[in-house]
Design a protein around this motif. Structure first.
Motif, PDB file in Angstrom:
ATOM      1  N   MET A  18       0.482  -1.109   0.142  1.00 58.33           N
ATOM      2  CA  MET A  18       0.349  -0.085  -0.092  1.00 58.33           C
ATOM      3  C   MET A  18       0.410   1.264  -0.148  1.00 58.33           C
ATOM      4  N   GLU A  19       0.418   2.180  -0.834  1.00 54.64           N
ATOM      5  CA  GLU A  19       1.390   3.673  -0.653  1.00 54.64           C
ATOM      6  C   GLU A  19       0.187   4.556  -1.384  1.00 54.64           C
ATOM      7  N   HIS A  20       0.519   5.350  -0.346  1.00 58.30           N
ATOM      8  CA  HIS A  20       0.206   7.196  -0.917  1.00 58.30           C
ATOM      9  C   HIS A  20       1.807   8.329  -0.165  1.00 58.30           C
ATOM     10  N   ASP A  21       1.598   8.638  -1.842  1.00 56.75           N
ATOM     11  CA  ASP A  21       2.394   9.457  -1.674  1.00 56.75           C
ATOM     12  C   ASP A  21       2.695  11.012  -1.456  1.00 56.75           C
ATOM     13  N   ASN A  22       1.497  10.939  -0.847  1.00 52.74           N
ATOM     14  CA  ASN A  22       1.306  12.495   0.617  1.00 52.74           C
ATOM     15  C   ASN A  22      -0.720  12.142   0.534  1.00 52.74           C
ATOM     16  N   PRO A  23      -0.912  11.753   1.820  1.00 49.26           N
ATOM     17  CA  PRO A  23      -1.807  11.966   2.836  1.00 49.26           C
ATOM     18  C   PRO A  23      -2.200  12.903   3.755  1.00 49.26           C
ATOM     19  N   ALA A  24      -3.178  12.958   3.581  1.00 48.12           N
ATOM     20  CA  ALA A  24      -3.362  14.113   4.513  1.00 48.12           C
ATOM     21  C   ALA A  24      -3.524  13.764   6.413  1.00 48.12           C
ATOM     22  N   ASP A  25      -4.141  12.483   6.535  1.00 46.27           N
ATOM     23  CA  ASP A  25      -4.523  11.049   6.938  1.00 46.27           C
ATOM     24  C   ASP A  25      -4.480  10.426   7.109  1.00 46.27           C
ATOM     25  N   PHE A  26      -2.913  10.145   7.456  1.00 45.69           N
ATOM     26  CA  PHE A  26      -2.482   8.495   7.449  1.00 45.69           C
ATOM     27  C   PHE A  26      -3.175   7.814   8.598  1.00 45.69           C
ATOM     28  N   ASP A  27      -3.913   7.703   9.495  1.00 46.21           N
ATOM     29  CA  ASP A  27      -4.472   6.849   9.911  1.00 46.21           C
ATOM     30  C   ASP A  27      -5.767   6.704   9.133  1.00 46.21           C
ATOM     31  N   ARG A  28      -6.425   7.666   8.847  1.00 50.67           N
ATOM     32  CA  ARG A  28      -7.178   7.415   7.430  1.00 50.67           C
ATOM     33  C   ARG A  28      -7.305   6.639   6.196  1.00 50.67           C
ATOM     34  N   PHE A  29      -5.974   6.434   5.490  1.00 45.77           N
ATOM     35  CA  PHE A  29      -5.463   6.161   4.785  1.00 45.77           C
ATOM     36  C   PHE A  29      -5.151   4.659   4.843  1.00 45.77           C
ATOM     37  N   ALA A  30      -4.463   4.642   6.009  1.00 50.41           N
ATOM     38  CA  ALA A  30      -3.791   3.324   6.065  1.00 50.41           C
ATOM     39  C   ALA A  30      -5.068   1.917   6.535  1.00 50.41           C
ATOM     40  N   LYS A  31      -6.168   2.761   7.244  1.00 49.44           N
ATOM     41  CA  LYS A  31      -7.330   1.504   7.736  1.00 49.44           C
ATOM     42  C   LYS A  31      -8.436   1.545   6.946  1.00 49.44           C
ATOM     43  N   ARG A  32      -8.797   2.676   5.681  1.00 47.63           N
ATOM     44  CA  ARG A  32      -9.853   2.116   4.385  1.00 47.63           C
ATOM     45  C   ARG A  32      -9.294   1.762   3.283  1.00 47.63           C
ATOM     46  N   SER A  33      -7.310   1.515   3.377  1.00 44.78           N
ATOM     47  CA  SER A  33      -6.974   1.039   2.572  1.00 44.78           C
ATOM     48  C   SER A  33      -6.977  -0.509   2.494  1.00 44.78           C
ATOM     49  N   ILE A  34      -6.709  -0.827   4.248  1.00 47.58           N
ATOM     50  CA  ILE A  34      -6.671  -2.379   3.839  1.00 47.58           C
ATOM     51  C   ILE A  34      -8.352  -3.539   3.849  1.00 47.58           C
ATOM     52  N   GLU A  35      -9.073  -1.869   4.823  1.00 42.94           N
ATOM     53  CA  GLU A  35     -10.330  -2.614   4.567  1.00 42.94           C
ATOM     54  C   GLU A  35     -10.899  -2.289   3.303  1.00 42.94           C
ATOM     55  N   ALA A  36     -10.584  -1.506   2.207  1.00 41.79           N
ATOM     56  CA  ALA A  36     -10.859  -1.975   1.091  1.00 41.79           C
ATOM     57  C   ALA A  36     -10.501  -3.397   0.254  1.00 41.79           C
ATOM     58  N   ALA A  37      -9.052  -3.656   0.762  1.00 37.54           N
ATOM     59  CA  ALA A  37      -8.385  -4.290   0.154  1.00 37.54           C
ATOM     60  C   ALA A  37      -8.781  -5.925   0.501  1.00 37.54           C
ATOM     61  N   ARG A  38      -9.416  -5.715   1.344  1.00 34.02           N
ATOM     62  CA  ARG A  38      -9.633  -7.247   1.830  1.00 34.02           C
ATOM     63  C   ARG A  38     -11.320  -7.910   1.203  1.00 34.02           C
ATOM     64  N   THR A  39     -11.581  -6.990  -0.246  1.00 37.59           N
ATOM     65  CA  THR A  39     -12.922  -7.359  -0.529  1.00 37.59           C
ATOM     66  C   THR A  39     -12.165  -8.352  -2.179  1.00 37.59           C
ATOM     67  N   PHE A  40     -10.816  -7.445  -2.500  1.00 38.24           N
ATOM     68  CA  PHE A  40     -10.725  -7.833  -3.978  1.00 38.24           C
ATOM     69  C   PHE A  40     -10.558  -8.743  -3.906  1.00 38.24           C
TER      70      PHE A  40
END
Length: 248
Positions: A226-248
């Motif tokens: 997982m990567e985001h080059d410039n997130p405004a909120d690290f916790d938000r990015f990390a949480k929402r991304s892995i939650e979405a990825a679990r549905t892939f």
């Protein structure tokens, strides 16, 4: 599936001890290193161990890999890496023609040989500039991979798209060379201007559900970072991304 996290995405949200504990609590099992965490590799390995995280891959600058590979290998070994990736070439160092890119590929091949001798895999990590055709129509990414037939490719899929290319075409052509993938998403046009137009994974325009299937079926890649080059909120990015990825 063990999702990894490129620590560059959390560079503005210190301390590292808190970042690592947050990632572990969210369900990440791996992280990918970069230069800023290599200053005291022993101490950082202790933080990883405390958090229950592994670091199977890491990014290393071209200068270090060419000028002091032994130091890079020492860092990689201390942190438990299997894959060393080179992620960047400064604009002033980028070749202007096809032969220049072939020569750059040969430099990568030489690093790859050192990496194999030391027990590591080695890969090039792309941005967008390698996907943009030269004046003669040739594409730098293809040129460097052909000039270095024994190195891998850590495909940054979103940068492939931003470079004007279809990642599925590259997966079809170079699938056996793709040893890892960066899982990054692109925001809808006009959105996330303050985050350089990037999105949390699964919340943008990239078809990650389909791409994960293609990568798993057509490549040997088992590192999905997982990567985001410039997130405004690290916790938000990390949480929402892995939650979405679990549905892939």
């Amino acid at each position: 599936m063990d999702w990894s996290f490129q620590l560059y995405s959390a560079r503005n949200f210190q301390p590292w001890s808190k970042v690592l504990k947050t990632l572990a609590a969210l369900g990440y099992r791996q992280v990918e290193g970069y230069g800023a965490v290599y200053g005291d590799a022993v101490a950082f390995r202790a933080l990883l161990d405390e958090s229950g995280l592994a670091m199977p891959s890491g990014h290393f600058d071209m200068d270090l890999l060419e000028q002091d590979f032994a130091r890079a290998a020492g860092i990689a070994g201390t942190l438990g890496m299997e894959l060393i990736a080179c992620p960047w070439l400064e604009p002033t160092d980028r070749p202007a023609d096809a032969e220049g890119w072939r020569a750059f590929g040969r430099r990568l091949a030489a690093i790859g040989a050192k990496a194999r001798d030391a027990g590591f895999d080695f890969a090039w990590h792309n941005h967008d500039f390698e996907l943009q055709p030269l004046d003669d129509g040739s594409v730098p990414q293809r040129l460097l991979l052909e000039a270095a037939p024994d190195i891998g490719w850590e495909m940054d899929v979103a940068w492939v798209i931003r470079g004007g290319s279809d990642p599925l075409h590259w997966i079809e052509e170079f699938g056996p060379r793709i040893v890892a993938a960066h899982v990054k998403d692109i925001a809808q046009q006009g959105e996330a201007a303050g985050e350089d137009g990037w999105s949390d994974v699964g919340h943008g325009i990239v078809d990650w559900a389909g791409l994960v299937i293609a990568l798993r079926n057509r490549t040997p890649a088992r590192l999905f970072v997982m990567e985001h080059d410039n997130p405004a909120d690290f916790d938000r990015f990390a949480k929402r991304s892995i939650e979405a990825a679990r549905t892939f």
